[in-house]
Write a protein that holds these residues in place. Structure first.
Motif, PDB file in Angstrom:
ATOM      1  N   GLY A   1      93.014  81.763 119.043  1.00  0.00           N
ATOM      2  CA  GLY A   1      91.988  81.638 118.021  1.00  0.00           C
ATOM      3  C   GLY A   1      90.739  80.937 118.517  1.00  0.00           C
ATOM      4  N   LEU A   2      90.914  79.892 119.308  1.00  0.00           N
ATOM      5  CA  LEU A   2      89.762  79.173 119.858  1.00  0.00           C
ATOM      6  C   LEU A   2      88.924  80.069 120.763  1.00  0.00           C
ATOM      7  N   ALA A   3      89.590  80.850 121.594  1.00  0.00           N
ATOM      8  CA  ALA A   3      88.858  81.756 122.482  1.00  0.00           C
ATOM      9  C   ALA A   3      88.046  82.761 121.674  1.00  0.00           C
ATOM     10  N   GLY A   4      88.676  83.331 120.648  1.00  0.00           N
ATOM     11  CA  GLY A   4      87.957  84.281 119.811  1.00  0.00           C
ATOM     12  C   GLY A   4      86.814  83.638 119.051  1.00  0.00           C
ATOM     13  N   ALA A   5      87.004  82.402 118.580  1.00  0.00           N
ATOM     14  CA  ALA A   5      85.957  81.713 117.832  1.00  0.00           C
ATOM     15  C   ALA A   5      84.746  81.420 118.703  1.00  0.00           C
ATOM     16  N   VAL A   6      84.982  81.069 119.965  1.00  0.00           N
ATOM     17  CA  VAL A   6      83.863  80.815 120.880  1.00  0.00           C
ATOM     18  C   VAL A   6      83.016  82.075 121.051  1.00  0.00           C
ATOM     19  N   VAL A   7      83.677  83.197 121.258  1.00  0.00           N
ATOM     20  CA  VAL A   7      82.957  84.466 121.423  1.00  0.00           C
ATOM     21  C   VAL A   7      82.160  84.809 120.168  1.00  0.00           C
ATOM     22  N   MET A   8      82.794  84.686 119.004  1.00  0.00           N
ATOM     23  CA  MET A   8      82.125  85.070 117.764  1.00  0.00           C
ATOM     24  C   MET A   8      80.998  84.103 117.392  1.00  0.00           C
ATOM     25  N   ALA A   9      81.117  82.827 117.782  1.00  0.00           N
ATOM     26  CA  ALA A   9      80.035  81.881 117.519  1.00  0.00           C
ATOM     27  C   ALA A   9      78.767  82.288 118.266  1.00  0.00           C
ATOM     28  N   ILE A  10      78.942  82.890 119.429  1.00  0.00           N
ATOM     29  CA  ILE A  10      77.794  83.356 120.214  1.00  0.00           C
ATOM     30  C   ILE A  10      77.229  84.650 119.628  1.00  0.00           C
ATOM     31  N   LEU A  11      78.124  85.554 119.185  1.00  0.00           N
ATOM     32  CA  LEU A  11      77.684  86.876 118.728  1.00  0.00           C
ATOM     33  C   LEU A  11      77.179  86.877 117.287  1.00  0.00           C
ATOM     34  N   LEU A  12      77.647  85.948 116.453  1.00  0.00           N
ATOM     35  CA  LEU A  12      77.370  86.010 115.014  1.00  0.00           C
ATOM     36  C   LEU A  12      75.881  86.006 114.667  1.00  0.00           C
ATOM     37  N   PRO A  13      75.023  85.246 115.357  1.00  0.00           N
ATOM     38  CA  PRO A  13      73.597  85.255 114.976  1.00  0.00           C
ATOM     39  C   PRO A  13      72.845  86.508 115.420  1.00  0.00           C
TER      40      PRO A  13
END
Length: 258
Positions: free
Chosen positions: A207-219
């Motif tokens: 989950g942490l790995a996925g959250a890091v990726v999505m935090a970058i892509l979300l904006p």
């Protein structure tokens, strides 16, 4: 909740929340609405703390991850359902929506009244709490539980504003968060079950790995559909480690004597 019935504290908070919900619906000024919303938050704080303590006390450790996951799924659905209710309020009016929330809360209170309570336990005191917070497993569980909560809070506020800037209607914003809530409701108890069987850190790392990726892509998305998909994957990543982190915090707290 350590001194008196946790069910009693939960029901008291639910009562405050219910009354404040009706007041939100009939508020005639911005000041009254803000005050009612603040009181809602106070009731929610009592419900959250006493409810989770009640749940953990009544659940054996080997099933704690799955049970906490189911409870968090309901909580996350509630958080994500906020924009859905906002979309409904644009269609039928805030009076009906807030009154409906109050009616549902009252019904939940009547149901919780019938549930068996858990006997209160003596509190080890603030000193024991501060000492436990210096233990690495407790501190790790605390931050792993806090991180997705902060992330979700930011998304709940900023993403609807961004969707509005991109031209999404209130109903469309509500639909995006409704779909996200449904996915999250399924993933959270599954992640908790996996943590019961394969250890807490297995789903937490994913989950942490996925959250890091999505935090970058979300904006980045500049279209409503793309942003909606990004929100869906973001909450899927958060759901993979929120429940296991809470179970990890509970396990570490018990080992620390809390």
């Amino acid at each position: 909740g350590d001194l008196i019935s946790r069910r009693g504290v939960f029901l008291a908070g639910l009562g405050v929340f219910t009354v404040a919900s009706f007041l939100c619906g009939i508020a005639q000024s911005q000041e009254m609405l803000i005050a009612a919303r603040f009181v809602q938050g106070v009731g929610g704080a009592f419900m959250w703390a006493a409810g989770m303590a009640w749940l953990v006390s009544a659940t054996p450790p080997e099933r704690r991850g799955e049970t906490i996951g189911a409870a968090l799924a309901a909580a996350i659905v509630g958080v994500l359902f906020g924009p859905v209710l906002g979309g409904a309020a644009t269609l039928v009016g805030p009076e009906i929506v807030f009154s409906g929330v109050g009616v549902v809360a009252a019904g939940l209170g009547a149901w919780a009244w019938q549930m068996p309570g858990v006997a209160p336990e003596p509190s080890p005191g603030l000193g024991a709490l501060l000492a436990a917070m210096r233990r690495r497993p407790v501190l790790a569980g605390f931050w792993l539980f806090t991180l997705p909560a902060l992330f979700a809070g930011v998304i709940e506020v900023l993403v609807p504003l961004r969707l509005d800037d991109l031209g999404a209607s209130g109903a469309a914003i509500g639909a995006i968060f409704l779909l996200t809530a449904a996915v999250e409701a399924v993933l959270s108890p599954l992640a908790g079950r996996v943590s019961d069987r394969r250890g807490r850190l297995f789903p937490i790392r994913a989950g942490l790995a996925g959250a890091v990726v999505m935090a970058i892509l979300l904006p980045l998305p500049g279209a409503v559909v793309l942003l909606g998909v990004a929100v869906l994957f973001t909450f899927a990543a958060l759901g993979a480690f929120w429940a296991p982190a809470m179970a990890m915090l509970s396990d570490a707290s018990e080992e620390a004597g809390l």
